[in-house]
Design an enzyme around this catalytic site. Structure first.
Site, PDB file in Angstrom:
ATOM      1  N   ASP A 114       0.818  -1.221   0.000  1.00 25.04           N
ATOM      2  CA  ASP A 114       0.000   0.000   0.000  1.00 25.04           C
ATOM      3  C   ASP A 114       0.844   1.261   0.000  1.00 25.04           C
ATOM      4  O   ASP A 114       1.571   1.533   0.956  1.00 25.04           O
ATOM      5  CB  ASP A 114      -0.872   0.032   1.266  1.00 25.04           C
ATOM      6  N   ASP A 125     -10.580  -5.177  -0.465  1.00 22.31           N
ATOM      7  CA  ASP A 125      -9.540  -4.717   0.466  1.00 22.31           C
ATOM      8  C   ASP A 125     -10.190  -3.944   1.606  1.00 22.31           C
ATOM      9  O   ASP A 125     -10.864  -2.937   1.366  1.00 22.31           O
ATOM     10  CB  ASP A 125      -8.572  -3.813  -0.319  1.00 22.31           C
TER      11      ASP A 125
HETATM   12  C1  DX5 Z   1      -5.786   0.467   3.816  1.00 17.14           C
HETATM   13  C2  DX5 Z   1      -5.126  -0.485   2.865  1.00 17.14           C
HETATM   14  C3  DX5 Z   1      -5.343  -1.903   3.173  1.00 17.14           C
HETATM   15  C4  DX5 Z   1      -5.032  -2.324   4.590  1.00 17.14           C
HETATM   16  C5  DX5 Z   1      -5.956  -3.453   4.892  1.00 17.14           C
HETATM   17  O1  DX5 Z   1      -6.409   1.516   3.216  1.00 17.14           O
HETATM   18  O2  DX5 Z   1      -5.485  -0.267   1.523  1.00 17.14           O
HETATM   19  O3  DX5 Z   1      -4.682  -2.772   2.248  1.00 17.14           O
HETATM   20  O4  DX5 Z   1      -3.711  -2.714   4.872  1.00 17.14           O
HETATM   21  O5  DX5 Z   1      -5.878  -3.788   6.218  1.00 17.14           O
HETATM   22  P1  DX5 Z   1      -7.041  -4.608   6.969  1.00 17.14           P
HETATM   23  O6  DX5 Z   1      -7.104  -5.949   6.289  1.00 17.14           O
HETATM   24  O7  DX5 Z   1      -6.578  -4.659   8.373  1.00 17.14           O
HETATM   25  O8  DX5 Z   1      -8.314  -3.833   6.777  1.00 17.14           O
HETATM   26 ZN    ZN Z   2      -4.661  -1.740   0.067  1.00 20.11          ZN
END
Ligand code: DX5
Ligand code: ZN
Length: 244
Positions: A56, A196
């Protein structure tokens, strides 16, 4: 042994990103990792079967947070490539095209940019392809599903955000399920639906049932004493439901 793994990584890297991703259901999101132990945690996940890692990039503008970028990708991409795995880069940034080249040089395998900040998705797709990158188009919870589907010409995947992008550990938005289903119905079969945000043992199956192909999981994997076991359990759960 070393020769064998080199052969494996060569044959995987010859495969198109879309085909490769097709065989993968859960992508660990590096953003949620313990950065003091990043290499070790990725290696443990690789040993547990992880093949695509979600990376990310946040710029402090499109999202308030500044996350990780090409410098970190440069450090880990030789490891990831050596395993025959992939770095799937989610660009939560304004003017995403400005960063494509740096991501490619840093060893990223794909770029997923947001429709909210891309005036000419077709040009961005062509740009990414010219750099040898896989391509995804992401959209936020407030963006109409139809707008994302209409802009998705030529991409490998469309990423439906099930949280407001920014940080790991947020709760899955239940209304995402209906959006995933609508998206799946609007896209051609060969375009993958990625989800996501807030994916865990409680939400993964519902997201899959709604039509998601690829699930990104951050906190559900890394915010555990043993991320590899958490990854394996999530993969097992999804595989079991596919068999049932
Ligand atoms: C946050 C990111 C995600 C994040 C997901 O905006 O795009 O990829 O790391 O984390 P979780 O699975 O904890 O929601
Ligand atoms: Zn992400």
């Amino acid at each position: 042994m070393a020769g064998e793994s080199r052969k494996l990584s060569t044959s995987l890297s010859n495969m198109s990103w879309a085909k490769w991703a097709d065989a993968v259901e859960i992508e660990p999101s590096i953003y949620a990792s313990d950065f003091s132990r990043l290499g070790e945690q990725l290696d443990a996940l690789r040993a547990a079967g992880a093949k695509v890692f979600h990376f990310d990039v946040g710029d402090g503008h499109f999202i308030p947070e500044i996350t990780i970028g090409p410098v970190v990708a440069t450090s880990i991409s030789p490891l990831v490539r050596g395993w025959g795995a992939r770095l799937d880069c989610h660009l939560m940034v304004r003017e995403p095209e400005k960063h494509f080249e740096a991501i490619a040089k840093a060893g990223g395998d794909s770029v997923t940019f947001h429709v909210e900040v891309c005036d000419e998705p077709a040009r961005a797709v062509a740009h990414a392809r010219s750099l040898g990158l896989g391509v995804g188009l992401a959209f936020n919870p407030d963006t109409p599903v139809e707008d994302a589907a209409a802009a998705a010409e030529g991409v490998d995947l469309v990423l439906c955000m099930s949280i407001h992008p920014g940080y790991s550990g947020q709760a899955f938005m239940p209304e995402a399920l209906e959006r995933i289903a609508r998206l799946r119905a609007l896209l051609p079969d060969e375009v993958l639906v990625q989800v996501d945000g807030g994916i865990n043992q409680e939400t993964a199956l519902a997201a899959r049932a709604a039509g998601a192909d690829l699930l990104v999981a951050g906190s559900a994997i890394f915010w555990n004493d043993d991320p590899a076991t958490a990854y394996r359990e999530l993969v097992g759960l999804v595989a079991e439901s596919a068999r049932a």
